[in-house]
Design a protein around this motif. Sequence first.
Motif, mmCIF file in Angstrom:
data_model
loop_
_atom_site.group_PDB
_atom_site.id
_atom_site.type_symbol
_atom_site.label_atom_id
_atom_site.label_comp_id
_atom_site.label_asym_id
_atom_site.label_seq_id
_atom_site.Cartn_x
_atom_site.Cartn_y
_atom_site.Cartn_z
ATOM 1 N N ASN A 13 0.829 -1.236 0.018
ATOM 2 C CA ASN A 13 0.030 -0.118 0.231
ATOM 3 C C ASN A 13 0.973 1.326 -0.151
ATOM 4 N N TYR A 14 1.891 1.237 0.663
ATOM 5 C CA TYR A 14 2.854 2.308 0.583
ATOM 6 C C TYR A 14 3.211 2.416 -0.935
ATOM 7 N N TRP A 15 3.684 1.400 -1.602
ATOM 8 C CA TRP A 15 4.015 1.680 -2.977
ATOM 9 C C TRP A 15 3.068 2.335 -3.770
ATOM 10 N N ARG A 16 1.803 1.768 -3.684
ATOM 11 C CA ARG A 16 0.851 2.295 -4.410
ATOM 12 C C ARG A 16 0.251 3.521 -4.072
ATOM 13 N N ALA A 17 0.590 4.117 -2.776
ATOM 14 C CA ALA A 17 0.184 5.287 -2.562
ATOM 15 C C ALA A 17 1.273 6.331 -2.963
ATOM 16 N N ILE A 18 2.593 5.789 -3.303
ATOM 17 C CA ILE A 18 3.661 6.645 -3.873
ATOM 18 C C ILE A 18 3.351 6.851 -5.540
ATOM 19 N N ILE A 19 2.753 5.901 -6.070
ATOM 20 C CA ILE A 19 2.589 5.912 -7.431
ATOM 21 C C ILE A 19 1.420 6.774 -7.701
ATOM 22 N N LEU A 20 0.188 6.609 -6.817
ATOM 23 C CA LEU A 20 -1.040 7.315 -7.019
ATOM 24 C C LEU A 20 -0.952 8.702 -6.698
ATOM 25 N N PHE A 21 -0.381 9.112 -5.458
ATOM 26 C CA PHE A 21 -0.494 10.098 -4.707
ATOM 27 C C PHE A 21 0.886 10.945 -4.616
ATOM 28 N N GLY A 22 1.824 10.799 -5.054
ATOM 29 C CA GLY A 22 3.079 11.481 -4.921
ATOM 30 C C GLY A 22 3.148 12.392 -5.883
ATOM 31 N N ARG A 23 3.722 13.389 -5.529
ATOM 32 C CA ARG A 23 3.743 14.874 -6.262
ATOM 33 C C ARG A 23 3.881 14.452 -7.739
ATOM 34 N N ASN A 24 3.306 15.015 -8.453
ATOM 35 C CA ASN A 24 3.465 14.774 -9.907
ATOM 36 C C ASN A 24 3.838 16.325 -10.669
ATOM 37 N N THR A 25 5.066 16.610 -10.760
ATOM 38 C CA THR A 25 5.512 17.631 -11.615
ATOM 39 C C THR A 25 6.500 17.140 -12.669
ATOM 40 N N ALA A 26 6.775 16.145 -12.539
ATOM 41 C CA ALA A 26 7.638 15.268 -13.647
ATOM 42 C C ALA A 26 7.526 13.811 -13.532
ATOM 43 N N SER A 27 7.638 13.158 -14.624
ATOM 44 C CA SER A 27 7.459 11.788 -14.761
ATOM 45 C C SER A 27 8.486 10.839 -14.359
ATOM 46 N N TYR A 28 9.478 11.622 -13.636
ATOM 47 C CA TYR A 28 10.914 10.686 -13.056
ATOM 48 C C TYR A 28 10.636 9.675 -12.191
ATOM 49 N N LYS A 29 9.413 10.046 -11.109
ATOM 50 C CA LYS A 29 9.062 8.853 -10.169
ATOM 51 C C LYS A 29 8.616 7.545 -10.876
ATOM 52 N N PHE A 30 7.932 7.584 -11.984
ATOM 53 C CA PHE A 30 7.422 6.639 -12.631
ATOM 54 C C PHE A 30 8.471 5.977 -13.447
ATOM 55 N N ALA A 31 9.472 6.525 -13.876
ATOM 56 C CA ALA A 31 10.881 5.965 -14.434
ATOM 57 C C ALA A 31 11.398 5.296 -13.452
ATOM 58 N N LEU A 32 11.593 6.119 -12.305
ATOM 59 C CA LEU A 32 12.287 5.303 -11.254
ATOM 60 C C LEU A 32 11.691 3.960 -10.799
ATOM 61 N N ALA A 33 10.511 4.121 -10.325
ATOM 62 C CA ALA A 33 9.639 2.960 -9.881
ATOM 63 C C ALA A 33 10.016 1.791 -10.991
ATOM 64 N N LYS A 34 9.720 2.034 -12.221
ATOM 65 C CA LYS A 34 9.865 0.791 -13.168
ATOM 66 C C LYS A 34 11.256 0.386 -13.150
ATOM 67 N N ALA A 35 12.260 1.194 -12.911
ATOM 68 C CA ALA A 35 13.677 0.695 -12.712
ATOM 69 C C ALA A 35 14.032 -0.063 -11.621
ATOM 70 N N LEU A 36 13.262 0.344 -10.443
ATOM 71 C CA LEU A 36 13.507 -0.393 -9.263
ATOM 72 C C LEU A 36 13.139 -1.856 -9.481
ATOM 73 N N LEU A 37 11.866 -1.983 -10.271
ATOM 74 C CA LEU A 37 11.295 -3.462 -10.400
ATOM 75 C C LEU A 37 12.147 -4.183 -11.255
ATOM 76 N N GLU A 38 12.736 -3.530 -12.292
ATOM 77 C CA GLU A 38 13.763 -4.440 -12.935
ATOM 78 C C GLU A 38 15.038 -4.874 -12.172
ATOM 79 N N LEU A 39 15.337 -3.893 -11.638
ATOM 80 C CA LEU A 39 17.055 -4.142 -10.792
ATOM 81 C C LEU A 39 16.730 -4.971 -9.748
ATOM 82 N N HIS A 40 15.357 -5.216 -9.235
ATOM 83 C CA HIS A 40 15.388 -6.199 -8.189
ATOM 84 C C HIS A 40 15.880 -7.601 -8.701
#
Length: 342
Positions: A13-40
């Motif tokens: 739920n913390y992860w989904r809160a970040i994706i849904l509710f984190g501040r959206n001024t640039a798309s970097y958050k989404f790119a970093l999230a996908k990178a983390l999932l790959e690197l795991h």
Amino acid sequence: MSRFYEIDPTPENYWRAIILFGRNTASYKFALAKALLELHGNGKSQVKLEELAVPYAKHLAQHIKQQPKQITSKRSSFLEQITAYNQGQLDHDGLIQQTTRLGFNNVIDAFHKVHGNDVGSRFFIDQRRSHGGIELTDNLNHLLEQLSAEDLAGEVEARWRLVEEAWANNLSRQLMLVEYEEHDQQLIGIHSQRRISLTSARPALNGYQKGRCFYCYREISILYGSDTPADVDHFFPHKLKRCDDGKPIDGVANLVLACTDCNRGAQGKFDQIPALPLLERLHTRNEYLISSHHPLRETLIAQTGASREKRQDYLQDAYNCATVFTGSWQKWQPRAEGVAVF
């Protein structure tokens, strides 16, 4: 703070809160999230910025090709480097070098913030000063023990597509409505009489439902070919259009993910009207989405009402209309098959 993670403070739920509710001024958050999932999947906990830059820049480059506007400010030196790479003016080594130098200045600090505060679980630790990178935490391990990386990546991608289309169409001043096209199972943005394919409906709806059927809570998957596939279901059936043409049957407010048994099994819903507790569940879901950012929030408000009271009246009116029109005084209620997680 969002009820999303106040009620059930888990890594999921913390992860989904970040994706849904984190501040959206640039798309970097989404790119970093996908990178983390790959690197795991690499099995390493410590990741140098140069390693992180590879999937991070890849996802940004792919999105910039589709939608150049990836930030709310007028320009970004970093994104200009990504664009130069896409145009063949910068080679891959140069891209990684520029990403390492410019790409992580803000996103690493901001990733875990929701409504200005850090969430309770961190998925990486900032070690740029001590080790020149980040350290992946056990919370990321726990997250991916419970959920498929493909499902989570699909949710991130869906959210990213919605946000970038909102920016591209200046949704602070203009409204895009989001509707569902059943033949290709896509969410379509309707803006100034133009129809824009936004994203697959399944991952866009799955963030709230957390991989569970809306009706019975059985586990479902948004991956095609899964043994437990998720159907996109209309809470109020299509026949309600004959009751009231003004009801947005294909609107986001009326769409949920259901297991195949609930949607079309032997005891499934089909064209039946769900029981009153399920209507209350739908209202709660819609209010949750309204507390998120563009464009689903604006779409739901436009389709169902500007205040909570008006939206509740809207659903009650649809419920009454459907009941009278179909003669469905006996409502459909599934048997619970899983844990109530929303």
